[in-house]
Motif scaffolding. Structure first.
Motif, PDB file in Angstrom:
ATOM      1  N   VAL A   1       0.874  -1.172   0.000  1.00  0.00           N
ATOM      2  CA  VAL A   1       0.000   0.000   0.000  1.00  0.00           C
ATOM      3  C   VAL A   1       0.911   1.222   0.000  1.00  0.00           C
ATOM      4  CG1 VAL A   1      -1.775   1.323   1.202  1.00  0.00           C
ATOM      5  CG2 VAL A   1      -1.821  -1.177   1.254  1.00  0.00           C
ATOM      6  N   ALA A   2       0.841   1.994  -1.066  1.00  0.00           N
ATOM      7  CA  ALA A   2       1.788   3.094  -1.220  1.00  0.00           C
ATOM      8  C   ALA A   2       1.205   4.176  -2.115  1.00  0.00           C
ATOM      9  CB  ALA A   2       3.105   2.593  -1.820  1.00  0.00           C
ATOM     10  N   ILE A   3       1.820   5.355  -2.045  1.00  0.00           N
ATOM     11  CA  ILE A   3       1.477   6.424  -2.981  1.00  0.00           C
ATOM     12  C   ILE A   3       1.928   5.994  -4.370  1.00  0.00           C
ATOM     13  CG2 ILE A   3       1.938   8.834  -3.604  1.00  0.00           C
ATOM     14  CD1 ILE A   3       2.396   9.385  -0.634  1.00  0.00           C
ATOM     15  N   THR A   4       1.077   6.186  -5.355  1.00  0.00           N
ATOM     16  CA  THR A   4       1.395   5.743  -6.702  1.00  0.00           C
ATOM     17  C   THR A   4       2.492   6.602  -7.321  1.00  0.00           C
ATOM     18  OG1 THR A   4      -0.330   7.148  -7.678  1.00  0.00           O
ATOM     19  CG2 THR A   4      -0.956   4.898  -7.070  1.00  0.00           C
ATOM     20  N   ASP A   5       3.102   6.064  -8.353  1.00  0.00           N
ATOM     21  CA  ASP A   5       4.071   6.802  -9.150  1.00  0.00           C
ATOM     22  C   ASP A   5       3.314   7.561 -10.239  1.00  0.00           C
ATOM     23  OD1 ASP A   5       5.852   6.766 -11.812  1.00  0.00           O
ATOM     24  OD2 ASP A   5       7.191   6.856 -10.087  1.00  0.00           O
ATOM     25  N   ALA A   6       3.557   8.862 -10.357  1.00  0.00           N
ATOM     26  CA  ALA A   6       2.804   9.690 -11.298  1.00  0.00           C
ATOM     27  C   ALA A   6       2.973   9.217 -12.739  1.00  0.00           C
ATOM     28  CB  ALA A   6       3.219  11.150 -11.160  1.00  0.00           C
ATOM     29  N   LEU A   7       4.174   8.756 -13.115  1.00  0.00           N
ATOM     30  CA  LEU A   7       4.393   8.284 -14.479  1.00  0.00           C
ATOM     31  C   LEU A   7       3.629   6.996 -14.739  1.00  0.00           C
ATOM     32  CD1 LEU A   7       8.224   8.933 -14.908  1.00  0.00           C
ATOM     33  CD2 LEU A   7       6.345  10.245 -15.899  1.00  0.00           C
ATOM     34  N   GLU A   8       3.661   6.081 -13.779  1.00  0.00           N
ATOM     35  CA  GLU A   8       2.956   4.810 -13.952  1.00  0.00           C
ATOM     36  C   GLU A   8       1.448   5.010 -13.983  1.00  0.00           C
ATOM     37  OE1 GLU A   8       5.551   1.211 -12.129  1.00  0.00           O
ATOM     38  OE2 GLU A   8       4.380   2.379 -10.731  1.00  0.00           O
ATOM     39  N   ALA A   9       0.941   5.921 -13.153  1.00  0.00           N
ATOM     40  CA  ALA A   9      -0.501   6.150 -13.096  1.00  0.00           C
ATOM     41  C   ALA A   9      -1.027   6.666 -14.423  1.00  0.00           C
ATOM     42  CB  ALA A   9      -0.827   7.134 -11.975  1.00  0.00           C
ATOM     43  N   ASP A  10      -0.216   7.485 -15.128  1.00  0.00           N
ATOM     44  CA  ASP A  10      -0.560   7.972 -16.464  1.00  0.00           C
ATOM     45  C   ASP A  10      -1.935   8.645 -16.491  1.00  0.00           C
ATOM     46  OD1 ASP A  10      -0.107   8.474 -19.147  1.00  0.00           O
ATOM     47  OD2 ASP A  10      -0.898   6.551 -19.815  1.00  0.00           O
ATOM     48  N   LYS A  11      -2.146   9.558 -15.552  1.00  0.00           N
ATOM     49  CA  LYS A  11      -3.409  10.285 -15.466  1.00  0.00           C
ATOM     50  C   LYS A  11      -3.155  11.777 -15.608  1.00  0.00           C
ATOM     51  CE  LYS A  11      -5.545   6.938 -12.301  1.00  0.00           C
ATOM     52  NZ  LYS A  11      -6.151   6.759 -10.951  1.00  0.00           N
ATOM     53  N   VAL A  12      -4.038  12.453 -16.312  1.00  0.00           N
ATOM     54  CA  VAL A  12      -3.925  13.905 -16.437  1.00  0.00           C
ATOM     55  C   VAL A  12      -4.211  14.536 -15.083  1.00  0.00           C
ATOM     56  CG1 VAL A  12      -4.811  15.969 -17.556  1.00  0.00           C
ATOM     57  CG2 VAL A  12      -4.576  13.854 -18.870  1.00  0.00           C
ATOM     58  N   ALA A  13      -3.276  15.363 -14.608  1.00  0.00           N
ATOM     59  CA  ALA A  13      -3.419  16.030 -13.312  1.00  0.00           C
ATOM     60  C   ALA A  13      -3.754  15.035 -12.205  1.00  0.00           C
ATOM     61  CB  ALA A  13      -4.486  17.125 -13.374  1.00  0.00           C
ATOM     62  N   GLY A  14      -3.083  13.888 -12.213  1.00  0.00           N
ATOM     63  CA  GLY A  14      -3.365  12.877 -11.206  1.00  0.00           C
ATOM     64  C   GLY A  14      -2.239  11.885 -11.078  1.00  0.00           C
ATOM     65  N   GLY A  15      -2.377  10.983 -10.113  1.00  0.00           N
ATOM     66  CA  GLY A  15      -1.321  10.027  -9.816  1.00  0.00           C
ATOM     67  C   GLY A  15      -0.276  10.655  -8.926  1.00  0.00           C
ATOM     68  N   GLY A  16       0.256   9.862  -7.995  1.00  0.00           N
ATOM     69  CA  GLY A  16       1.259  10.401  -7.087  1.00  0.00           C
ATOM     70  C   GLY A  16       0.673  11.485  -6.207  1.00  0.00           C
ATOM     71  N   VAL A  17       1.443  12.553  -6.020  1.00  0.00           N
ATOM     72  CA  VAL A  17       0.993  13.705  -5.235  1.00  0.00           C
ATOM     73  C   VAL A  17       0.838  14.890  -6.187  1.00  0.00           C
ATOM     74  CG1 VAL A  17       1.507  15.270  -3.333  1.00  0.00           C
ATOM     75  CG2 VAL A  17       2.171  12.854  -3.174  1.00  0.00           C
TER      76      VAL A  17
ATOM     77  N   HIS B   1      -2.515   3.294  -3.618  1.00  0.00           N
ATOM     78  CA  HIS B   1      -2.947   2.053  -4.270  1.00  0.00           C
ATOM     79  C   HIS B   1      -2.579   0.859  -3.408  1.00  0.00           C
ATOM     80  CE1 HIS B   1      -3.822  -0.836  -7.423  1.00  0.00           C
ATOM     81  NE2 HIS B   1      -2.612  -1.366  -7.254  1.00  0.00           N
ATOM     82  N   ASN B   2      -3.491  -0.098  -3.347  1.00  0.00           N
ATOM     83  CA  ASN B   2      -3.251  -1.350  -2.629  1.00  0.00           C
ATOM     84  C   ASN B   2      -3.004  -2.446  -3.651  1.00  0.00           C
ATOM     85  OD1 ASN B   2      -3.183  -3.574  -0.985  1.00  0.00           O
ATOM     86  ND2 ASN B   2      -5.332  -3.479  -0.366  1.00  0.00           N
ATOM     87  N   SER B   3      -1.748  -2.819  -3.817  1.00  0.00           N
ATOM     88  CA  SER B   3      -1.398  -3.873  -4.763  1.00  0.00           C
ATOM     89  C   SER B   3      -1.313  -5.241  -4.084  1.00  0.00           C
ATOM     90  CB  SER B   3      -0.064  -3.549  -5.444  1.00  0.00           C
ATOM     91  OG  SER B   3       0.955  -3.362  -4.481  1.00  0.00           O
ATOM     92  N   GLY B   4      -1.665  -5.275  -2.805  1.00  0.00           N
ATOM     93  CA  GLY B   4      -1.633  -6.526  -2.075  1.00  0.00           C
ATOM     94  C   GLY B   4      -2.859  -7.382  -2.327  1.00  0.00           C
ATOM     95  N   LYS B   5      -2.976  -8.461  -1.553  1.00  0.00           N
ATOM     96  CA  LYS B   5      -4.053  -9.428  -1.767  1.00  0.00           C
ATOM     97  C   LYS B   5      -5.121  -9.372  -0.688  1.00  0.00           C
ATOM     98  CE  LYS B   5      -0.867 -12.532  -4.171  1.00  0.00           C
ATOM     99  NZ  LYS B   5      -0.230 -13.880  -4.220  1.00  0.00           N
TER     100      LYS B   5
END
Length: 222
Positions: free
Chosen positions: A145-161, A182-186
């Motif tokens: 569970v972590a703050i997303t990476d803005a590049l990976e999220a690939d969202k306009v004005a979104g992702g990361g901080v 994002h929670n990438s766990g199970k």
């Protein structure tokens, strides 16, 4: 919480059957790409390294490999299993290797190709398309569970901080902070997302904390 380990040492570079030890960043066009001509060597070369698996809790953490720059196409294999293909020599990419890791030693093999082609852009330019792993390589351990990476999220004005100032006047400014987690766990996790605003002297002037419940695979912006 995340931890990054630089993986730039201990690589073996193979070109046309010849092996040599190298330290990253590295390019095989360091000499022939400097003469101003268009006759520098282009093709596929191999980079290999071995590293120890980091200590981490598989129930709550993930391990990623991040390449800051590989030109131009990369095929990544860990312990005999393909984990990633990437086209494009001028962008960072990363791959989750948690399930491919072995206890103890791990072997990472990267095939890099800078051949002339008609699929990876740019196609033509007035500079050398240097082949190689020409930027840093990192092993990153982080909570599932972590703050997303803005590049990976690939969202306009979104992702990361994402920080924005919607109301500004001569007397005040309103600061808005959108943080995607994002929670990438199970399993379902509940975490606290805390945002702290500090002044020029690094003294906190505002602190906001919010509890967020995330299902497995879910993302939320708070």
């Amino acid at each position: 919480m995340s931890k990054a380990i630089l993986l730039n040492t201990g690589w073996t570079f193979t070109k046309e059957g010849h092996d040599e030890p190298v330290t990253l960043p590295h390019t095989w066009n360091a000499v022939d790409g400097q003469d101003g001509g268009n006759d520098y060597w282009r093709g596929t070369c191999i980079y290999r390294t071995r590293f120890a698996a980091p200590q981490f809790n598989t129930a709550s953490h993930q391990v990623w490999i991040q390449f800051d720059g590989v030109n131009a196409s990369a095929h990544v294999v860990l312990n005999g299993s393909p984990v990633c293909n990437h086209d494009g020599g001028y962008s960072t990419f990363r791959v989750d290797i948690t399930d491919a890791l072995h206890d103890g030693a791990n072997e990472l093999i990267v095939s890099v190709d800078n051949s002339d082609n008609d699929t990876v852009y740019p196609q033509k330019a007035d500079f050398t398309f240097y082949g190689g792993i020409y930027r840093d390589v990192w092993m990153i351990g982080k909570s599932s569970v972590a703050i997303t990476d803005a590049l990976e999220a690939d969202k306009v004005a979104g992702g990361g901080v994402f920080v924005h100032f919607d109301n500004i006047s001569g007397k005040k400014a309103e600061v808005y902070v959108d943080t995607e987690v994002h929670n990438s766990g199970k399993r379902t996790r509940t975490v606290a997302v805390e945002t702290v605003l500090v002044d020029a002297g690094d003294v906190p002037v505002k602190r906001v904390s919010q509890q967020v419940k995330l299902q497995a695979g879910e993302s939320k912006t708070v």
